[in-house]
Design a protein around this motif. Structure first.
Motif, PDB file in Angstrom:
ATOM      1  N   ARG A 175      -7.141   5.168  -3.098  1.00  0.00           N
ATOM      2  CA  ARG A 175      -6.632   3.925  -3.708  1.00  0.00           C
ATOM      3  C   ARG A 175      -7.287   3.679  -5.075  1.00  0.00           C
ATOM      4  N   GLN A 176      -8.598   3.950  -5.168  1.00  0.00           N
ATOM      5  CA  GLN A 176      -9.303   3.771  -6.434  1.00  0.00           C
ATOM      6  C   GLN A 176      -8.781   4.748  -7.487  1.00  0.00           C
TER       7      GLN A 176
ATOM      8  N   THR B 219      -5.416   3.510  -8.683  1.00  0.00           N
ATOM      9  CA  THR B 219      -5.542   2.369  -9.592  1.00  0.00           C
ATOM     10  C   THR B 219      -5.905   2.849 -10.989  1.00  0.00           C
ATOM     11  N   GLN B 220      -6.828   3.814 -11.070  1.00  0.00           N
ATOM     12  CA  GLN B 220      -7.205   4.346 -12.368  1.00  0.00           C
ATOM     13  C   GLN B 220      -6.025   5.029 -13.046  1.00  0.00           C
TER      14      GLN B 220
ATOM     15  N   ASP C 263      -3.854  -3.316  -6.004  1.00  0.00           N
ATOM     16  CA  ASP C 263      -4.809  -2.287  -5.595  1.00  0.00           C
ATOM     17  C   ASP C 263      -6.238  -2.789  -5.677  1.00  0.00           C
ATOM     18  N   GLU C 264      -6.583  -3.569  -6.631  1.00  0.00           N
ATOM     19  CA  GLU C 264      -7.957  -4.086  -6.753  1.00  0.00           C
ATOM     20  C   GLU C 264      -8.298  -4.992  -5.569  1.00  0.00           C
TER      21      GLU C 264
ATOM     22  N   TYR D  93      -2.895   4.207 -12.603  1.00  0.00           N
ATOM     23  CA  TYR D  93      -2.017   3.136 -13.099  1.00  0.00           C
ATOM     24  C   TYR D  93      -2.521   2.610 -14.427  1.00  0.00           C
ATOM     25  N   ARG D  94      -3.807   2.399 -14.541  1.00  0.00           N
ATOM     26  CA  ARG D  94      -4.365   1.881 -15.808  1.00  0.00           C
ATOM     27  C   ARG D  94      -4.098   2.882 -16.936  1.00  0.00           C
TER      28      ARG D  94
ATOM     29  N   GLU E 289       1.023  -3.653 -10.025  1.00  0.00           N
ATOM     30  CA  GLU E 289       0.450  -2.680  -9.103  1.00  0.00           C
ATOM     31  C   GLU E 289      -1.066  -2.634  -9.222  1.00  0.00           C
ATOM     32  N   ILE E 290      -1.594  -2.737 -10.407  1.00  0.00           N
ATOM     33  CA  ILE E 290      -3.046  -2.680 -10.617  1.00  0.00           C
ATOM     34  C   ILE E 290      -3.734  -3.869  -9.942  1.00  0.00           C
TER      35      ILE E 290
END
Length: 1022
Positions: free
Chosen positions: A254-255, A258-259, A778-779, A261-262, A774-775
């Motif tokens: 998941r982490q 997220t990265q 996930d956080e 996505y960024r 989405e970001i």
């Protein structure tokens, strides 16, 4: 192998430019010349071409002085097939270079058979010839100084020389190999005996090891149970850790997402900004669209003008090329007319000159015709003389044929007589040999009786040995049982010691059943255990003492067995000796039968010689031939008449040749006069043709079509209207307007980009908003997973503790399993020893039999075995052939025999190879004869050896080369030697003899004379 043609270049004393030496049609010839002229060098050339071998050690020494390259080209016939060998040598500072080519003649000519390198080609030549250089040198090639190589040896060494010539060295190699195999098998037997002793010791412990294996298996099962419980605990702890590890993996994924996505969001924002900038530049190009479209229209118009002028330029060039071709054709037509004119004038002049010679030719023809009529009687006289000479020649040919037939018949009768004498002498020798071979029969029978008695004793010993082996097995079983009993007592003692250790000074509770015993009860238990331990010690000592006594008895028993086995081991050799003796005695019976048959044959041949009862048909034919020769006339009378007619015909032939020349002159004159008469019309025709050609050239009356075509082309070029200056101006205008193409292309791309990317820009903005949402989701999920992962570290510590306990049990299990494996391996080895022991004993017996076989082969391949038998078989054939030649050279005055054994002073028989020669003075040894007589003996034996060796090699001996000095012979001896050489000629297709003696050279029908000149040696066939 029959040599046909030999070509040399720079070989020894032969230089370049020599014609080939052609031997076709030559049956027997003499190579004559001074010493050192190069006679033997020709034979070196043949051997060097075929085998790369000669008298000189180095190939470079064969190259002529001053030359760097030599070549030998040999053509020969073998079994009706033509072959060719070409061998070259190039001398160099670094070893030089050799070349070899092997060819065969077929329907298309010479075809190469060379398979690869020189070694493979040489092997192919040897296989084709079926002989190598050594066989050739000892058979077909009688080298200078080697004729007496066999006879001059001491009698004791002649067998070795004969063995070397017959190639019996292979049997010596087989003898050595058989000895080596016997020694190898003996070593294998000794190795097997050591293994058999070791296997017997292992088999004795089989039962004891089985009990130890069962105890070790129980210990392994106990440790496995404890390890299984520890494993289950580890699996539960591992499952908990794996569950938490899965959550950590989900959190890491998941982490990572997220990265991603960024990163994607940042890239999307940057791309959208770049696309907006590109949109501004495309709108600027759209603003200039009218100007660009006008410029591209002007460019297209200019290009159309250039294309139109280019089409006219091609037509203009084509017309110019056609005009040049027509002009050239016009000039060619004029040149052809002038050439025809020159030819016609030349032929007319030649015909006028030939017509002026006709009167002189007619006068000469009349004179020669009159002279020919006066010479007609000479022709008729020549015809009568030739007819008479043909009749006399036929009678002389018939007389010569009858004389040759009479000589052949006398030779057949003499050959049959010699054959019968040789057969009688051979049977005498066979009878002596058989008597010598049978003299050991009584000794062999005594030896066989002794060997049979010894075999009976050893068979009894074998039965006793089997009894001892049964006793050995019984002792081994009893000792194994006692050793097992000792180990059982030891384990019981160890158990009592373990129980005593559990009962300490302060213990009052039974360690096994946990019941209260008190101090007295504990003491009572200790005393009971002590009495049991003492009783076990006594049992152990008695069992061990009995086992040691039995082992001492077993050791003595095995010592007796080894002694018996050594005695019994001699049985196979004894069996072989008995078999050999029985075979020898059986052979004696066969030899006695052979002795009877040989005596019968000897008596029959002696009676036929006494009564001249042989070749009766040949004797009758001799009488008929003598009568026919008397009727036809003698050779001398017929030759005198033919010589007289030859002189008469020769005189007529001289006159006849003059008439033939006169007749030929008459025919030539007639043909020339007739040709002049036939050429008269051609003269008028050539003069008329020359006048017509002169007129056409003066009036230009030729090539009318070419002149009209040239005028038409000039008018079409003028009407075309093509200008090179206008064409260049149009091309310059196109060049100036070309830049509008690039600007029009950019305008098109701007239009296409705006049409394609308007919708994409809107979708990119929507994608950027979704990424932001989405970001954020996930956080939030990451914070929840981190809370649950705080239990991971305690669970990992619990798993590690469970693994440590399992590892401890596994190590203990490995130790127990290793101990079990070692005991099981010992037990299996003991079991395998029991089964392998019988196999090895059978294998040992097989090796003993094979050893005996190879020892027999060693004797068979030795000098007294097969080699002696082959020599004995070869000697009769050698003796017959040598006597056949010797009888021709000495008018049946000499006859030789070979003796292979002689009596010593001690009364024994010694192996030898004596040559005994019988002549008018009696029988003497070879050394008692003079040089000339000895040379005739040497020559006869050497030729016989050559034929024998060639037949053994499987090759056909069709060529005989004799390179020997004949100086030791007197005139009569040389004459008989030549007659002997000529007499063996029917056995060979080609015979070459080397000599420098003039009177000997003249005895041969063909001489090849070798002469040494300043430019090298040359040859000449006479």
């Amino acid at each position: 192998m029959i040599p046909r043609t030999l070509t040399l270049r720079n070989f020894m004393c032969y230089r370049e430019g020599l014609p080939p030496l052609v031997l076709d049609g030559i049956t027997i010839a003499c190579l004559a010349g001074e010493n050192g002229a190069g006679k033997s060098a020709l034979l070196d050339a043949i051997t060097w071409a075929l085998w790369g071998a000669s008298r000189l050690k180095s190939d470079d020494d064969l190259v002529a002085l001053g030359a760097t390259e030599m070549m030998v080209d040999l053509e020969f016939t073998l079994d009706g097939q033509d072959y060719r060998v070409i061998r070259r040598r190039i001398r160099g500072k670094r070893g030089g270079q050799s070349q070899l080519d092997f060819q065969i003649r077929d329907e298309q000519g010479w075809r190469s058979l060379t398979p690869g390198g020189i070694r493979e080609t040489q092997q192919l030549i040897v296989r084709t010839l079926r002989m190598d250089y050594d066989i050739f040198a000892n058979s077909a090639y009688l080298r200078q100084g080697h004729a007496d190589e066999f006879t001059r040896k001491e009698p004791a060494k002649r067998k070795q020389v004969l063995a070397d010539i017959l190639g019996l060295g292979a049997y010596e190699d087989l003898e050595s190999r058989a000895k080596e195999r016997a020694r190898t098998i003996d070593g294998q037997i000794r190795g097997l005996e050591g293994r058999i002793d070791e296997l017997r010791r292992q088999a004795e412990r089989c039962d004891i090891l089985a009990e130890e294996v069962r105890a070790a298996e129980q210990r392994v099962a106990d440790v496995q149970a404890r390890a299984e419980a520890a494993r289950q605990a580890l699996e539960a702890a591992t499952a908990r850790v794996q569950e938490l590890e899965t959550l950590r993996t989900i959190r890491d994924d998941r982490q990572t997402r997220t990265q991603q996505y960024r990163t994607e969001r940042d890239a999307q924002a940057q791309w959208l900004a770049q696309q907006m900038e590109t949109r501004k530049r495309a709108e600027a190009w759209m603003a200039r669209s009218a100007e660009i479209e006008e410029g591209i229209s002007n460019l297209r118009a200019a290009r159309s003008e250039v294309d139109r002028l280019a089409l006219l330029r091609d037509e203009y060039d084509r017309l110019q090329e056609r005009r040049a071709a027509v002009a050239q054709a016009l000039a060619g037509a004029e040149h052809a007319l002038r050439s025809d004119l020159r030819v016609a004038e030349t032929q007319a002049q030649s015909l006028r000159e030939r017509a002026a010679r006709r009167p002189r030719l007619v006068a000469e023809l009349e004179r020669l015709t009159a002279h020919l009529a006066d010479q007609r009687p000479v022709v008729e006289a020549v015809s009568v003389a030739r007819t008479r000479r043909a009749d006399l020649t036929d009678r002389l040919r018939r007389v010569n044929e009858l004389l040759r037939r009479r000589t052949a018949l006398e030779g057949d009768i003499k050959l049959k007589h010699d054959s019968l004498v040789a057969t009688r002498e051979e049977q005498k020798r066979v009878l002596r040999t058989l008597a010598d071979q049978l003299k050991h029969e009584a000794h062999w029978r005594t030896e066989l009786a002794e060997a049979l008695a010894e075999r009976a004793r050893l068979e009894e010993e074998t039965v006793r040995l089997e009894t001892l082996r049964g006793e050995e097995r019984a002792f081994a079983e009893r000792i194994g049982g006692m050793r097992a009993e000792c180990e059982t007592i030891q384990r019981q003692g160890e158990q009592i010691n373990e129980k005593l250790r559990l009962i300490g000074p302060d213990v009052t509770v039974c360690p096994l059943c946990k019941s209260e015993l008190g101090h007295d009860g504990i003491v009572h238990i200790q005393e009971e255990y002590e009495r049991e331990r003492q009783a076990l010690r006594q049992q152990y000592a008695a069992a061990k003492r009995n086992a040691d006594q039995l082992e001492a008895q077993l050791k003595r028993l095995r010592s007796d067995m080894r002694a018996a086995e050594k005695r019994v081991a001699a049985l196979p050799d004894l069996q072989g000796r008995i078999a050999r003796l029985e075979n020898d005695l059986a052979r004696c019976d066969a030899l006695r039968q052979q002795q009877i048959e040989a005596q019968r044959l000897h008596d029959d041949v002696a009676m036929r010689l006494l009564k001249n009862d042989y070749e009766l048909s040949a004797r009758e034919e001799l009488k008929r031939i003598d009568a026919e020769i008397t009727a036809l006339g003698t050779v001398e009378t017929l030759e005198r008449e033919i010589a007289a007619l030859d002189k008469q015909v020769a005189r007529f032939e001289d006159q006849n040749q003059e008439l033939s020349r006169t007749q030929a002159q008459i025919e030539t004159l007639r043909r020339e006069i007739q040709q002049i008469d036939n050429e008269d019309p051609a003269l008028h025709e050539q003069e008329q043709l020359a006048a017509d050609l002169t007129r056409r050239l003066a009036q230009n009356d030729f090539a009318h079509d070419e002149r009209a075509a040239l005028a038409d082309i000039d008018s079409r070029i003028a009407a075309l209207g093509y200008s090179r200056e206008r064409f260049e101006q149009a091309r310059a205008q196109v060049h100036d307007l070309t830049h509008w193409e690039e600007e029009f292309t950019r305008l098109q791309r701007a239009r296409e980009w705006l049409a394609e990317n308007e919708g994409e820009l809107a979708r990119a903005a929507e994608r950027l908003q979704r990424l932001e949402a989405e970001i954020a989701a996930d956080e939030e999920e990451l914070r929840r997973l981190d809370e649950r992962l705080r239990d991971l570290a305690p669970a990992a510590r619990a798993r590690d503790d469970a693994r440590a306990r399992l590892d401890e049990y596994n190590r203990e299990l490995l130790v127990r399993q290793k101990d079990l494996g070692e005991r099981q391996a010992d037990w299996r080895r003991a079991q395998e020893a029991v089964s392998t022991l019988a196999e090895l004993e059978a294998q040992r017996q097989t090796l003993l039999e094979r050893k005996g076989l190879f020892e027999e082969l060693t004797l068979a391949f030795g000098k007294k075995g097969v080699q002696a038998m082959l020599i004995e078989m070869a000697l009769p054939e050698l003796e017959r052939e040598a006597n056949r030649l010797l009888s021709r050279m000495t008018d049946n005055q000499m006859h030789l025999t070979f003796e292979t054994q002689r009596d010593t002073k001690k009364g024994d028989i010694a192996e030898t190879l004596d040559i005994k020669i019988a002549d008018a003075l009696g029988t003497r040894v070879y050394d008692a004869y003079s040089g000339g007589e000895a040379f005739r003996l040497d020559f006869a034996i050497r030729i016989a050896l050559s034929k024998l060796l060639a037949r053994r090699a499987g090759a056909r001996l069709e060529t005989l080369i004799i390179d020997e000095g004949f100086g030791s012979q007197d005139a009569r001896g040389r004459e008989r030697l030549v007659e002997a050489i000529i007499s063996v000629q029917p056995d060979f297709r080609r015979v070459l003899v080397i000599t420098h003696i003039q009177e000997l050279k003249d005895m041969f029908p063909v001489q090849i004379e070798i002469v040494k000149t300043p430019n090298g040696s040359v040859w000449n066939i006479v």
